[in-house]
Design a protein around this motif. Structure first.
Motif, mmCIF file in Angstrom:
data_model
loop_
_atom_site.group_PDB
_atom_site.id
_atom_site.type_symbol
_atom_site.label_atom_id
_atom_site.label_comp_id
_atom_site.label_asym_id
_atom_site.label_seq_id
_atom_site.Cartn_x
_atom_site.Cartn_y
_atom_site.Cartn_z
ATOM 1 N N PRO A 2 -2.251 9.695 -0.731
ATOM 2 C CA PRO A 2 -1.988 10.111 0.187
ATOM 3 C C PRO A 2 -0.642 9.411 0.360
ATOM 4 C CG PRO A 2 -4.086 8.648 0.771
ATOM 5 C CD PRO A 2 -3.713 8.547 -0.953
ATOM 6 N N ILE A 3 0.125 10.499 1.064
ATOM 7 C CA ILE A 3 1.680 9.882 1.158
ATOM 8 C C ILE A 3 2.185 8.700 1.378
ATOM 9 C CG2 ILE A 3 2.065 10.646 2.846
ATOM 10 C CD1 ILE A 3 4.324 11.519 0.078
ATOM 11 N N ILE A 4 1.594 7.764 2.391
ATOM 12 C CA ILE A 4 1.873 6.255 2.649
ATOM 13 C C ILE A 4 1.584 5.277 2.411
ATOM 14 C CG2 ILE A 4 1.507 4.978 4.604
ATOM 15 C CD1 ILE A 4 2.537 7.218 5.357
ATOM 16 N N ALA A 5 0.429 5.547 1.183
ATOM 17 C CA ALA A 5 -0.066 4.883 -0.086
ATOM 18 C C ALA A 5 0.860 4.562 -0.832
ATOM 19 C CB ALA A 5 -1.651 5.073 -0.543
ATOM 20 N N LEU A 6 1.529 5.934 -1.381
ATOM 21 C CA LEU A 6 2.527 6.354 -2.500
ATOM 22 C C LEU A 6 3.664 5.463 -2.301
ATOM 23 C CD1 LEU A 6 3.295 7.356 -4.993
ATOM 24 C CD2 LEU A 6 4.217 9.476 -3.899
ATOM 25 N N MET A 7 3.789 5.548 -0.834
ATOM 26 C CA MET A 7 5.270 5.106 -0.803
ATOM 27 C C MET A 7 5.325 3.586 -0.440
ATOM 28 S SD MET A 7 7.861 7.410 0.771
ATOM 29 C CE MET A 7 8.528 6.001 2.087
ATOM 30 N N ILE A 8 3.575 3.000 -0.325
ATOM 31 C CA ILE A 8 3.825 1.521 0.143
ATOM 32 C C ILE A 8 4.124 1.356 -1.221
ATOM 33 C CG2 ILE A 8 2.390 -0.274 0.592
ATOM 34 C CD1 ILE A 8 1.338 1.236 3.184
ATOM 35 N N VAL A 9 3.147 1.316 -2.071
ATOM 36 C CA VAL A 9 2.557 1.184 -3.737
ATOM 37 C C VAL A 9 4.164 1.328 -4.472
ATOM 38 C CG1 VAL A 9 1.831 1.833 -5.754
ATOM 39 C CG2 VAL A 9 1.041 1.384 -4.321
ATOM 40 N N GLY A 10 5.059 2.705 -4.089
ATOM 41 C CA GLY A 10 5.824 2.678 -4.872
ATOM 42 C C GLY A 10 7.390 1.950 -4.039
ATOM 43 N N ALA A 11 7.602 1.304 -2.208
ATOM 44 C CA ALA A 11 8.417 0.645 -2.477
ATOM 45 C C ALA A 11 8.016 -0.582 -3.703
ATOM 46 C CB ALA A 11 8.445 -0.249 -0.690
ATOM 47 N N ALA A 12 6.465 -1.508 -3.100
ATOM 48 C CA ALA A 12 6.983 -2.663 -3.876
ATOM 49 C C ALA A 12 6.911 -2.076 -5.752
ATOM 50 C CB ALA A 12 5.356 -3.111 -3.780
ATOM 51 N N ALA A 13 7.014 -1.907 -6.161
ATOM 52 C CA ALA A 13 7.009 -1.175 -7.814
ATOM 53 C C ALA A 13 7.767 -0.743 -7.518
ATOM 54 C CB ALA A 13 6.172 0.030 -7.538
ATOM 55 N N GLY A 14 9.126 -0.734 -7.303
ATOM 56 C CA GLY A 14 10.782 -0.376 -6.871
ATOM 57 C C GLY A 14 11.113 -1.485 -6.698
#
Length: 77
Positions: A2-14
């Motif tokens: 889901p887009i929200i999970a992608l944003m959260i994981v992406g923010a942490a990984a970024g």
């Protein structure tokens, strides 16, 4: 994912990738690096994700973000 999970994981990984690669970026750029890194890592490590779950997805996102930073530092700056 889901887009929200992608944003959260992406923010942490970024965030982690920019710190590991010693790159100073603003928050939107950090999130974008993480999200696109998550997409890259997701494609590359699809089989590993199926075997080991979310931890592999996070590692793939981190590696993808680091690859994207390396490409950016090499070819853009």
């Amino acid at each position: 994912m889901p887009i929200i999970a992608l944003m959260i994981v992406g923010a942490a990984a970024g965030f982690l990738a920019t710190r590991i690669m010693k790159l100073q970026t603003d928050v939107p750029t950090t999130v974008a690096i993480g999200v696109f890194g998550a997409l890259i890592g997701g494609f590359v490590l699809r089989g590993l994700i199926m075997l080991t779950g979310w931890a592999a997805g996070f590692i793939g996102a981190l590696l993808g973000a680091m690859l994207l930073i390396w490409l950016w530092k090499t070819y853009v700056k």
